[in-house]
Design a protein around this motif. Structure first.
Motif, PDB file in Angstrom:
ATOM      1  N   VAL A   1       0.763  -1.885   1.387  1.00  7.48           N
ATOM      2  CA  VAL A   1      -0.338  -1.545   0.487  1.00  7.48           C
ATOM      3  C   VAL A   1      -1.508  -1.048   1.327  1.00  7.48           C
ATOM      4  O   VAL A   1      -1.502  -1.143   2.563  1.00  7.48           O
ATOM      5  N   SER A   2      -2.526  -0.527   0.674  1.00  9.69           N
ATOM      6  CA  SER A   2      -3.718  -0.080   1.395  1.00  9.69           C
ATOM      7  C   SER A   2      -4.549  -1.276   1.850  1.00  9.69           C
ATOM      8  O   SER A   2      -4.403  -2.386   1.316  1.00  9.69           O
ATOM      9  N   ARG A   3      -5.422  -1.042   2.819  1.00  9.09           N
ATOM     10  CA  ARG A   3      -6.287  -2.115   3.303  1.00  9.09           C
ATOM     11  C   ARG A   3      -7.203  -2.616   2.199  1.00  9.09           C
ATOM     12  O   ARG A   3      -7.470  -3.818   2.082  1.00  9.09           O
ATOM     13  N   SER A   4      -7.715  -1.697   1.354  1.00  7.80           N
ATOM     14  CA  SER A   4      -8.619  -2.110   0.271  1.00  7.80           C
ATOM     15  C   SER A   4      -7.907  -2.983  -0.749  1.00  7.80           C
ATOM     16  O   SER A   4      -8.480  -3.945  -1.270  1.00  7.80           O
ATOM     17  N   THR A   5      -6.635  -2.690  -1.019  1.00  5.06           N
ATOM     18  CA  THR A   5      -5.866  -3.527  -1.945  1.00  5.06           C
ATOM     19  C   THR A   5      -5.673  -4.917  -1.370  1.00  5.06           C
ATOM     20  O   THR A   5      -5.855  -5.931  -2.061  1.00  5.06           O
TER      21      THR A   5
ATOM     22  N   LEU B   1       1.691  -7.296  -7.368  1.00  2.00           N
ATOM     23  CA  LEU B   1       1.216  -6.770  -6.087  1.00  2.00           C
ATOM     24  C   LEU B   1       0.465  -7.852  -5.315  1.00  2.00           C
ATOM     25  O   LEU B   1       0.559  -7.946  -4.086  1.00  2.00           O
ATOM     26  N   ARG B   2      -0.263  -8.696  -6.049  1.00  2.00           N
ATOM     27  CA  ARG B   2      -0.996  -9.784  -5.411  1.00  2.00           C
ATOM     28  C   ARG B   2      -0.023 -10.763  -4.740  1.00  2.00           C
ATOM     29  O   ARG B   2      -0.250 -11.204  -3.605  1.00  2.00           O
ATOM     30  N   ALA B   3       1.053 -11.088  -5.428  1.00  2.00           N
ATOM     31  CA  ALA B   3       2.051 -11.985  -4.853  1.00  2.00           C
ATOM     32  C   ALA B   3       2.699 -11.375  -3.618  1.00  2.00           C
ATOM     33  O   ALA B   3       3.001 -12.080  -2.638  1.00  2.00           O
ATOM     34  N   GLN B   4       2.857 -10.058  -3.615  1.00  2.00           N
ATOM     35  CA  GLN B   4       3.445  -9.346  -2.476  1.00  2.00           C
ATOM     36  C   GLN B   4       2.555  -9.470  -1.244  1.00  2.00           C
ATOM     37  O   GLN B   4       3.028  -9.741  -0.132  1.00  2.00           O
ATOM     38  N   VAL B   5       1.258  -9.291  -1.441  1.00  2.00           N
ATOM     39  CA  VAL B   5       0.309  -9.389  -0.322  1.00  2.00           C
ATOM     40  C   VAL B   5       0.206 -10.833   0.155  1.00  2.00           C
ATOM     41  O   VAL B   5       0.168 -11.110   1.365  1.00  2.00           O
ATOM     42  N   GLU B   6       0.156 -11.774  -0.764  1.00  2.00           N
ATOM     43  CA  GLU B   6       0.054 -13.189  -0.390  1.00  2.00           C
ATOM     44  C   GLU B   6       1.264 -13.645   0.406  1.00  2.00           C
ATOM     45  O   GLU B   6       1.145 -14.425   1.365  1.00  2.00           O
ATOM     46  N   ALA B   7       2.436 -13.146   0.042  1.00  2.00           N
ATOM     47  CA  ALA B   7       3.656 -13.497   0.787  1.00  2.00           C
ATOM     48  C   ALA B   7       3.608 -12.940   2.194  1.00  2.00           C
ATOM     49  O   ALA B   7       3.983 -13.618   3.169  1.00  2.00           O
TER      50      ALA B   7
END
Length: 354
Positions: free
Chosen positions: A14-18, A33-39
């Motif tokens: 994802v992008s840095r801002s996301t 998408l939030r769960a993806q970044v948190e993982a």
């Protein structure tokens, strides 16, 4: 090497801002998408962005530094109900702005103003004039309380001169002619009495605001044909309970005591009661500042309300708004309660009791 936010963004594709929004504004990111970044963050051992870096990038830390009087320190200052009321006012403005309060000591060897991570400062005594230069060097807004540092400096001031004059005039109207005063010590030192006498030097009695009180008292006395030079003045810290006994010992002839601290005035009432001196039948007592205990003591204390909550609120608003050169004067409220009454016809019986 420490894991960075950009590393998490790359791992999650994802992008840095996301990735940043996941930690700072999660409601803006879709749940999947939030769960993806948190993982990805969990796998890399990343706990979240450094708040210091975010604040520095924003140019604000959302905090106001309150510099406490150096001769007392933070612990002793917090013993003062008036300072607590003042902090309540600062807190009102900070709560509204989403900012924090930082208490900064003003003592030798401690450069709180030079290094504090705050958006501005509030100073509460004239002895901190040198500290103002530190705030100026850092180009941060600041405000002073209860002293005038010049037209270019934010200030919140109380008309202590008019308040003290009103208090003494109240006592004069009740027939009192023999007064005693309790002021603050400037800096540290033992409680001591400044005996009556012509030409005595009162320039170092108390802080700037106490000098204004003395001038107001002197003016009221002069209008009644009396002189402040004939009245005893005790210098003491506001929490020194021995001061009440000392002024009653050294000046048993007085029929009215004006204490420049409500704490000292309440101590006088308490000490008088122990000596079977009746307040106000034998002795009238007036204080300065309307702390909760003033209305609760027996009898309730006649006092001046210097509006510490309002002073704190206005000073903090000046700082948070980045104001420059704003000054606001407040009028004290004189509150007459049951600790003042007509002057006794004679002090003989009271002197014998002491």
């Amino acid at each position: 090497m420490a894991v960075r936010l950009i590393d998490v963004a790359r791992a999650a594709n994802v992008s840095r801002s996301t990735a940043s929004n996941v930690f700072t504004n999660p409601e803006r990111v879709r749940p999947q998408l939030r769960a993806q970044v948190e993982a990805a963050a969990k796998a890399l051992g990343y706990a979240g962005p450094d708040p210091k870096g975010r604040l520095l990038r924003a140019g604000k830390v959302n905090a106001v530094g309150v510099v406490v009087p150096g001769q007392w320190g933070v612990a002793d200052t917090l013993r003062s109900p008036v300072f607590v009321q003042f902090l309540q006012g600062v807190a009102k403005a900070c709560d509204k702005a989403g900012a924090s309060i930082v208490l900064l000591p003003d003592a030798p060897g401690i450069s709180g103003v030079a290094s504090a991570v705050v958006d501005g400062f509030i100073f509460g005594r004239i002895g901190q004039m040198e500290q103002l230069q530190g705030a100026r060097r850092r180009k941060l807004p600041f405000a002073v309380v209860d002293f005038n540092a010049g037209p270019e400096v934010n200030a919140v001031l109380i008309d202590a001169h008019a308040g003290a004059k009103a208090a003494v005039k109240h006592l004069l109207d009740l027939g009192h002619r023999r007064f005693g005063f309790i002021s603050f010590i400037r800096g540290s030192g033992p409680t001591h009495l400044i005996a009556p006498g012509p030409g005595r030097d009162l320039s170092k009695v108390g802080l700037q605001i106490d000098q204004e009180k003395l001038r107001g008292a002197a003016e009221a006395l002069e209008e009644a044909g009396l002189s402040l030079d004939s009245m005893p003045i005790l210098n003491a810290q506001p929490w020194d309970d021995s001061a009440a006994g000392l002024i009653l010992d050294e000046a048993p002839q007085v029929t009215a005591i004006f204490a420049f601290s409500a704490m000292q005035a309440i101590a006088v009432i308490r000490e008088a009661k122990q000596r079977e001196i009746r307040v106000p039948a034998d002795l009238s007592v007036v204080g300065y500042n309307d702390i909760p205990a003033a209305a609760q003591c027996n009898p309730p204390l006649t006092t001046l309300d210097s509006q510490p909550v309002e002073k704190g609120r206005i000073a903090a608003e000046f700082v948070l708004a980045g104001e420059r050169g704003r000054q606001q004067y407040l009028a004290p409220r004189f509150i007459v309660r049951q600790s003042t009454g007509p002057a006794p016809l004679s002090t003989l019986r009271r002197t014998l009791r002491v």
